[in-house]
Design an enzyme around this catalytic site. Structure first.
Site, PDB file in Angstrom:
ATOM      1  N   SER A 185       0.875  -0.956  -0.096  1.00  0.00           N
ATOM      2  CA  SER A 185       0.022   0.075   0.514  1.00  0.00           C
ATOM      3  C   SER A 185       0.828   1.413   0.054  1.00  0.00           C
ATOM      4  O   SER A 185       2.528   1.365   0.088  1.00  0.00           O
ATOM      5  CB  SER A 185      -1.086   0.165   1.375  1.00  0.00           C
ATOM      6  OG  SER A 185      -0.197   0.215   2.272  1.00  0.00           O
ATOM      7  N   TYR A 224       0.350   0.969  12.544  1.00  0.00           N
ATOM      8  CA  TYR A 224      -0.201   0.454  10.727  1.00  0.00           C
ATOM      9  C   TYR A 224       1.590   1.639  10.293  1.00  0.00           C
ATOM     10  O   TYR A 224       1.888   0.786   9.366  1.00  0.00           O
ATOM     11  CB  TYR A 224      -1.007   1.352  10.143  1.00  0.00           C
ATOM     12  CG  TYR A 224      -1.501   0.390   9.304  1.00  0.00           C
ATOM     13  CD1 TYR A 224      -1.693  -0.442   8.526  1.00  0.00           C
ATOM     14  CD2 TYR A 224      -0.748   2.013   8.122  1.00  0.00           C
ATOM     15  CE1 TYR A 224      -2.707  -0.135   7.536  1.00  0.00           C
ATOM     16  CE2 TYR A 224      -1.705   2.037   6.745  1.00  0.00           C
ATOM     17  CZ  TYR A 224      -2.370   0.595   6.330  1.00  0.00           C
ATOM     18  OH  TYR A 224      -2.020  -0.337   4.870  1.00  0.00           O
TER      19      TYR A 224
END
Length: 326
Positions: free
Chosen positions: A145, A158
């Site tokens: 991502s 994250y």
């Protein structure tokens, strides 16, 4: 025969196959009559995906797996290899999200996010590489991502995992340069319309929504299939992904402050919700579809001019502020 048709009969392992991009990938790979090994924690959802893939023409094997458990990942790799005597493609995809002020989010949550999002991918590669080296070929696909380049304020765990993933994968590519037929392929999609944010650990006390534009997870799934057939080291999925990477490369401090500002403004006006660990520690029994229902009308390319406009304006402002300091 084109490159995609050559996927027929290939053994493809997909982690996080129960929902979102992983489920979309399974359905997309199934079109090419592949042998799919579907891994996730939610057995009921995996059974659904298995039936859908078999109806399309694939063979499917489900292996309930927690990717943060290294022994479970070794068992997954062995089960996949035993099934058809090979593993052609391994897709590291399973991930979780937790949002909240860093110091207000329990360290156990940050730790588990890193275990799943970073160590889970490392566990996967560590388990499958001996098999790939023994057979002399294979492809590892990492769904990293744009979070591998752009920090996510209020998602520090994250971000730590995603930045770590990018560095780990680059190191692995260097190691495997002497293995010409073993490929490591990193994907950097922009924000996706998946149930992931509905499943997220939420310590903000506010309803979470993805930042627009959000892209169809099948766009990422099609990219996974393309990369499996024709490996590429780095692929950016969605124009927003590459533009955000460029923006942060040129103006890292400005982009970081802007993302923090956007998050704070959103959280001030968002509806309240109870605190939750979401699916960080255990699977959930809802939202196991491919889509999350956050999609914007129009094709992804339609967003390009708006994204570019915002980034150009932001960069211009950043350069102006820098010149004022001088």
């Amino acid at each position: 025969m084109n490159k995609l048709e050559k996927l027929q009969g290939k053994t493809i392992v997909i982690t996080g196959a129960s929902s979102g991009a992983g489920r979309a990938a399974a359905l997309e790979f199934a079109k090419y009559h592949t042998n799919l090994v579907l891994a996730a924690r939610n057995v009921a959802a995996l059974e659904e995906v298995k039936s859908e893939c078999e109806a399309i023409g694939a063979q499917a094997l489900i292996v309930p797996t927690d990717t943060s458990d290294s022994k479970a990942m070794i068992a997954l790799a062995n089960a996949a290899n035993d099934w058809h005597g090979k593993i052609d493609v391994w897709v590291n995809n399973a991930g979780v999200l937790a949002a909240g002020d860093f110091d207000k989010t329990p360290m156990a949550v940050h730790e588990q996010v890193i275990k799943t999002n970073l160590l889970g991918y490392m566990n996967g590669a560590h388990a499958v590489l001996p098999i790939l080296k023994a057979q002399g070929y294979g492809t590892i696909i990492n769904n990293i991502s744009i979070g591998g380049f752009l920090p996510v304020p209020y998602g520090a765990g994250y971000t730590a995992a995603k930045f770590g993933l990018r560095g780990w994968s680059e190191a692995l590519k260097g190691e495997l340069s002497e293995w010409p037929y073993i490929y490591v392929c990193d994907l950097f999609p922009a924000f996706l319309d998946t149930p992931g944010i509905q499943h997220a650990g939420n310590h903000t006390g506010k309803v979470l929504k993805p930042a627009p534009p959000v892209y169809d997870p099948f766009r990422l799934a099609k990219t996974m299939v393309k990369v499996a057939a024709d490996p590429s080291a780095n692929t950016y999925v969605g124009s927003a992904s590459l533009l955000l990477k460029i923006g942060h490369a040129f103006l890292p401090e400005f982009m970081t402050k802007m993302t923090g500002l956007v998050m704070r403004r959103y959280l001030k006006s968002a509806d309240p919700i109870a605190l939750s660990d979401g699916n960080v520690f255990t699977t959930l029994d809802y939202g196991m579809s491919t889509h999350g229902g956050f999609g914007l009308p129009g094709k992804p390319k339609a967003h390009r001019k708006y994204i570019a406009g915002v980034l150009v304006a932001g960069m211009a402002l950043g350069f102006y502020l820098v010149s004022k300091k001088k």
